[in-house]
Design an enzyme around this catalytic site. Structure first.
Site, PDB file in Angstrom:
ATOM      1  NE  ARG A  46      -2.882   0.419   3.349  1.00 57.19           N
ATOM      2  CZ  ARG A  46      -2.174   0.653   4.464  1.00 57.19           C
ATOM      3  NH1 ARG A  46      -1.489   1.780   4.585  1.00 57.19           N
ATOM      4  NH2 ARG A  46      -2.153  -0.221   5.447  1.00 57.19           N
ATOM      5  CE1 TYR A  98     -16.665  11.630 -15.197  1.00 58.28           C
ATOM      6  CE2 TYR A  98     -16.280  11.514 -12.834  1.00 58.28           C
ATOM      7  CZ  TYR A  98     -16.602  10.902 -14.023  1.00 58.28           C
ATOM      8  OH  TYR A  98     -16.866   9.568 -14.051  1.00 58.28           O
ATOM      9  CG  ASP A 170     -10.103  16.346 -14.203  1.00 56.97           C
ATOM     10  OD1 ASP A 170      -9.429  15.835 -15.111  1.00 56.97           O
ATOM     11  OD2 ASP A 170     -11.104  15.795 -13.702  1.00 56.97           O
ATOM     12  CE  LYS A 195     -13.005   8.394 -18.044  1.00 56.77           C
ATOM     13  NZ  LYS A 195     -13.321   9.637 -17.351  1.00 56.77           N
TER      14      LYS A 195
HETATM   15  C1  LIG Z   1     -13.737   9.931 -16.007  1.00 56.20           C
HETATM   16  C2  LIG Z   1     -13.352  11.236 -15.414  1.00 56.20           C
HETATM   17  C3  LIG Z   1     -13.084  11.364 -14.031  1.00 56.20           C
HETATM   18  C4  LIG Z   1     -13.242  10.212 -13.066  1.00 56.20           C
HETATM   19  O1  LIG Z   1     -12.311   9.207 -13.293  1.00 56.20           O
HETATM   20  P1  LIG Z   1     -12.575   7.635 -12.977  1.00 56.20           P
HETATM   21  O2  LIG Z   1     -11.328   7.008 -13.465  1.00 56.20           O
HETATM   22  O3  LIG Z   1     -13.808   7.245 -13.733  1.00 56.20           O
HETATM   23  O4  LIG Z   1     -12.777   7.535 -11.518  1.00 56.20           O
HETATM   24  C5  LIG Z   1     -12.675  12.599 -13.566  1.00 56.20           C
HETATM   25  N1  LIG Z   1     -12.569  13.666 -14.382  1.00 56.20           N
HETATM   26  C6  LIG Z   1     -12.837  13.585 -15.695  1.00 56.20           C
HETATM   27  C7  LIG Z   1     -12.690  14.809 -16.551  1.00 56.20           C
HETATM   28  C8  LIG Z   1     -13.243  12.377 -16.258  1.00 56.20           C
HETATM   29  O5  LIG Z   1     -13.523  12.314 -17.565  1.00 56.20           O
END
Ligand SMILES: *Cc1c(COP(=O)(O)O)cnc(C)c1O
Length: 393
Positions: A46, A98, A170, A195
């Site tokens: 961890r 998001y 983000d 993504k």
């Molecule tokens: C998908 C997404 C998230 C969340 O990520 P997960 O891997 O699904 O937990 C956060 N911000 C943006 C812009 C996203 O597209």
């Protein structure tokens, strides 16, 4: 070295113990200590794992940061960053956010006494006006989802510095290839590596990168305390995906630009959102602060029926939530990412009943355009014929 080279040569690509050309899966939860007086680099997985560490050091290098951390999902990364804050603290946050982050900020953090004000961060005056005595951070997403509004990152970071706040960005839609918020003054970058970074719709993964080593240590402490670490297999998949990031984004972004131009010409499409189009309101700013426009675009078909018909008739893109993969992904924000939002608020943000979002993958762009065209045409012919049949009875 340029970014494309650094993706493959950043000091974390070869296993230091064996020379293996792919960092091995160190599938171990604990580590033998050879000398109790001189503990090894790893004690418990961890707190640290060599496979995960290679990924963490890679994202730090690619974002021009000092410290990287890998989490079990994008939301685990974002939620752990929010653990920097305490009861009584306040955040100023992008309105176009998001959905999972919005849920965390509106349903979970308020119970812990942490509040957020949502503003249109494309307007820096709104950002500054929302700052209160206990504001601790500005949190932005740019370009935003799904209408791709562009926020001035250097402008936001300058306001944050002036008031002693942290800037959190983000960077999921852009990745460090196209946008490097730390170089524009941000303190913390968060990613859903699910993504574009991983890129193959086969892993859920989250990353954080920071420049300040003290802040890095604090976040590493929170990562260890909260424990939402990325598993070994998923760390390996994320590292593997990263190697082709530039090749994938170059191809997908070029296709997205071609599709954005092509979609504008298709009868039945009322509006196309893509920052690469000169008429997009964020076009100039995007050109100034990012190296490209990415692979996500949105288009308005005019009505819920039409949007649904397009989803029913497309043959190439999968119809799904998520984005940033080798296969194209068509999403219907009104029923997916923004389903929980009241309709009025949704419409205010341009998320109409006819809006579709397309994450462009690696298919041939002409095939994609033809496919979307036939899907839109099929819908139009059905409605023309329905009208005709109604007129003869
Ligand atoms: C998908 C997404 C998230 C969340 O990520 P997960 O891997 O699904 O937990 C956060 N911000 C943006 C812009 C996203 O597209």
């Amino acid at each position: 070295m340029r970014f494309g080279t650094r993706l493959l040569h950043n000091g974390n690509e070869v296993d230091p113990h064996t020379g293996a050309a792919s960092i091995p899966l160190y599938q171990a939860s604990t580590y033998h200590q050879f000398d109790l007086d001189h503990p090894g680099a790893f004690d418990y997985a961890r707190s640290g794992n060599p496979t995960r560490q290679a990924l963490e050091q890679t994202i730090a290098a690619l974002e021009e940061g000092e410290r990287g951390l890998a989490f079990a999902s994008g939301m685990a990364a974002i939620s752990t960053v929010f653990l920097l804050f305490s009861s009584g603290d306040h955040l100023v946050v992008s309105k176009d956010l998001y959905g999972g982050t919005f849920r965390m900020l509106t349903e979970v953090l308020p119970r812990l006494g942490i509040e957020a004000t949502f503003v249109d961060t494309t307007d820096l005056t709104q950002v500054e006006t929302a700052i209160r005595p206990h504001t601790r951070a500005l949190y932005v997403e740019t370009p935003s989802n799904p209408t791709l509004k562009v926020t001035d990152l250097a402008g936001v970071a300058a306001i944050a510095k002036q008031y002693g706040l942290l800037t959190i960005v983000d960077n999921t839609f852009m990745t460090p290839y196209l946008q490097q918020p730390l170089t524009l003054g941000a303190d913390i970058v968060v990613h859903s590596a699910t993504k574009f970074i991983s890129g193959h719709s086969d892993v859920v993964s989250g990353l954080v990168a920071v420049k300040d080593p003290v802040l890095g240590d604090r976040l590493a402490g929170l990562q260890n305390a909260f424990g939402a670490v990325l598993g070994v297999n998923d760390s390996w998949l994320t590292l593997r995906g990263l190697k082709t990031l530039k090749a994938r984004l170059d191809a997908s972004s070029a296709s997205a630009a071609r599709l954005a131009r092509g979609l504008k010409e298709i009868p039945g499409i009322e509006r196309v959102y893509y920052t690469g189009l000169p008429e997009h309101e964020g076009h100039e700013l995007q050109n100034a602060q990012a190296k490209g426009h990415g692979a996500v675009l949105s288009f308005d078909t005019g009505s819920a029926d039409r949007a649904k018909a397009v989803c029913d008739h497309v043959r190439l893109p999968i119809v799904a939530v998520s984005l940033g993969a080798v296969e194209s992904i068509l999403s219907y924000p009104a029923k997916m990412s923004h389903a929980a939002m009241p309709r009025e608020e949704r419409l205010q943000r341009g998320v109409t009943d006819g809006l579709l979002r397309l994450s462009v993958g690696l298919e041939d762009p002409d095939d994609l355009l033809n496919d979307l065209e036939q899907a839109i045409r099929a819908r139009r012919l059905v409605s023309v014929n329905t009208e005709w049949r109604a007129s003869i009875v």
